[in-house]
Design a protein around this motif. Structure first.
Motif, PDB file in Angstrom:
ATOM      1  N   SER A   1       0.838  -1.193   0.000  1.00 25.80           N
ATOM      2  CA  SER A   1       0.000   0.000   0.000  1.00 25.80           C
ATOM      3  C   SER A   1       0.876   1.246   0.000  1.00 25.80           C
ATOM      4  CB  SER A   1      -0.905   0.003   1.243  1.00 25.80           C
ATOM      5  OG  SER A   1      -0.122   0.183   2.407  1.00 25.80           O
TER       6      SER A   1
ATOM      7  N   ARG B   1      -0.496   3.333  -8.344  1.00 28.58           N
ATOM      8  CA  ARG B   1      -1.164   2.077  -8.680  1.00 28.58           C
ATOM      9  C   ARG B   1      -0.343   0.898  -8.184  1.00 28.58           C
ATOM     10  NH1 ARG B   1      -0.751  -1.837 -12.261  1.00 28.58           N
ATOM     11  NH2 ARG B   1       1.076  -0.853 -13.200  1.00 28.58           N
TER      12      ARG B   1
ATOM     13  N   ASP C   1      -4.303  -5.803  -5.472  1.00 31.09           N
ATOM     14  CA  ASP C   1      -5.089  -4.797  -4.772  1.00 31.09           C
ATOM     15  C   ASP C   1      -5.467  -5.190  -3.345  1.00 31.09           C
ATOM     16  OD1 ASP C   1      -6.798  -6.806  -5.449  1.00 31.09           O
ATOM     17  OD2 ASP C   1      -8.155  -5.562  -6.658  1.00 31.09           O
TER      18      ASP C   1
ATOM     19  N   TYR D   1      -5.006 -10.683  -5.140  1.00 35.72           N
ATOM     20  CA  TYR D   1      -6.126 -10.028  -5.824  1.00 35.72           C
ATOM     21  C   TYR D   1      -7.394 -10.243  -4.997  1.00 35.72           C
ATOM     22  CZ  TYR D   1      -3.481  -9.139 -10.111  1.00 35.72           C
ATOM     23  OH  TYR D   1      -2.583  -8.667 -11.025  1.00 35.72           O
TER      24      TYR D   1
END
Length: 438
Positions: A54, A60, A64, A99
């Motif tokens: 993070s 980006r 995630d 993900y």
């Protein structure tokens, strides 16, 4: 180490830091802009924290779902200026991610990284002390890291060999001064890896980023009698020195004012003293005590400044010896007899001597008695005998009330004969006591 244990460790560290920061650091005094030799300039630090993909600036990331992993590091710092230092740092741990919508994951082991960074202290913030306790800082540098990525994509796991790449660390943080030797370090750092394969997936060609949030402690090295240069605040030091100088000036001014007041007090006392000692008429008596202030010059005065009375001329009493007085004395001389060879007056002489005593008392005459002998016997005996006979007459007259201080008795022995000593009649005349009134 799992995330739960890491969180507990970080919380314990933050609590310890909070308790330590509550203490006031001990600061040694050094003049502003003192030479570097007056300070300690080396320090070492260690920290632990959380590694993840993070970031706080919105860059980006390929995976995630954020996963937190344990990280650790060590550094050595050389403080060059109060607000600038250079540090060499080691960082290790692992970074992982996934993900949200599938089972694709990665885990990158980072056994080592070495970086050389510039550390810029933005301010020494403190609301109660001249020496800063809370110090925000920026950190930026360049280094190399070794990493071993493992990626599991669509059920297929691939582990890559250890790779070494350059990376650029940069971040912000706060240091809390606990003592002059110890500071708590709370920081956040972004690390830009010069590779797209840090997470094991090189598609897209963009460079990978990972962050490190850490809590650590820094120790100043060297002579504890000297302050650490990183704790120094020159502006605050100048303010403190100026304040001390200003306080000294105020103290000197107050001392001068007090001395001036004391001098004025002494001056008033001296003026009063001079006023008390002034002598306008010059008679030697100060005005304050002068009861006769207008005495003419050179007038003799008493202790109060008033003229002394004119001295009266002494009254000289003229003494007159009459023929009758001489007759009384001559009669005493004619009737004066002593025992043979002695100074004992015979009683037959007392009547005429009593008349002489009464005459001396009445008229306050002075009388000189002179004793004489003939030359019979030794000179020593005759001198003694003549003196004793004159003293015997004096003693008798004094016993009858005559003034002793007005009678003088002297012995001359055979030295002043009035007749020859060759005959008995002449020697008889020479044995005598002469009376002289005056």
């Amino acid at each position: 180490m799992n995330l739960r244990k890491t969180g507990l460790l970080a919380a314990a560290g933050i609590l310890s830091a909070t308790q330590l920061v509550a203490q006031t650091p001990t600061v040694n005094e050094v003049k502003p802009f003192a030479p570097e030799t007056e300070y300690r300039t080396w320090s070492v630090g260690a920290h632990i924290g959380l590694l993840n993909q993070s970031n706080l600036i919105g860059l980006r990331r390929r995976f995630d779902k954020v996963e937190h992993n344990f990280g650790y590091g060590l550094y050595v710092k050389r403080q060059i200026l109060p607000g600038f230092g250079v540090q060499a740092e080691y960082l290790g741990g692992k970074v992982a991610g996934a993900y949200e919508d599938n089972n694709n994951t990665f885990e990158t082991k980072m056994p080592w990284s070495l970086a050389l960074s510039a550390n810029v202290t933005l301010a020494n913030i403190n609301w109660r002390h001249h020496q800063g306790i809370i110090k925000p800082y920026l950190n930026v540098g360049i280094g190399a890291l070794g990493f071993e990525p493992t990626a599991e994509i669509n059920g297929s796991s691939t582990t890559y060999e250890q790779t070494t790449e350059l990376f650029v660390p940069g971040g912000v943080g706060l240091k809390f001064a606990v003592t002059n030797d110890i500071a708590i370090d709370l920081g956040y750092r972004l690390n830009l890896v010069q590779s797209a394969n840090f997470d094991g997936v090189s598609t897209g060609g963009s460079k990978d980023i990972f962050s490190y949030t850490h809590l650590g402690v820094e120790f100043a090295l060297g002579d504890k009698r000297k302050p650490f240069l990183g704790n120094s605040n020159p502006v605050s030091g100048m303010q403190k020195e100026y304040q001390a100088h200003y306080d000294e000036i105020l103290a000197q001014k107050a001392a001068l004012e007090a001395q001036k007041a004391e001098n004025e007090k002494l001056q008033a006392q001296v003026e009063r003293l001079f006023a008390d000692l002034a002598d306008d008429d010059g008679d030697g008596v100060a005005n304050r005590y002068d009861k006769c202030p207008d005495t003419p010059e050179k007038t003799k005065v008493d202790g109060t400044g008033c003229p002394l009375p004119e001295p009266k001329a002494p009254v000289v009493q003229k003494i007159v010896v009459t023929d009758e007085d001489r007759r009384v004395v001559d009669e005493a001389i004619q009737n004066l007899e002593f025992d043979l060879g002695k100074a004992t007056i015979r009683p037959t002489s007392h009547v005429s001597l009593n008349k002489v005593a009464a005459l001396l008392i009445e008229k306050n005459f002075s009388l000189k008695l002179a004793g004489h002998t003939d030359n019979t016997g030794s000179m020593q005996t005759n001198m003694r005998l003549s003196k004793e006979r004159a003293e015997a007459v004096k003693a008798y007259l004094v016993s009858k009330g005559a003034n002793q201080s007005r009678i003088e008795a002297t012995g001359y022995g055979p030295t002043q004969p009035i007749a020859t000593n060759n005959t008995a009649a002449g020697r008889q005349e020479n044995r005598r006591v002469e009376f002289t009134l005056y």
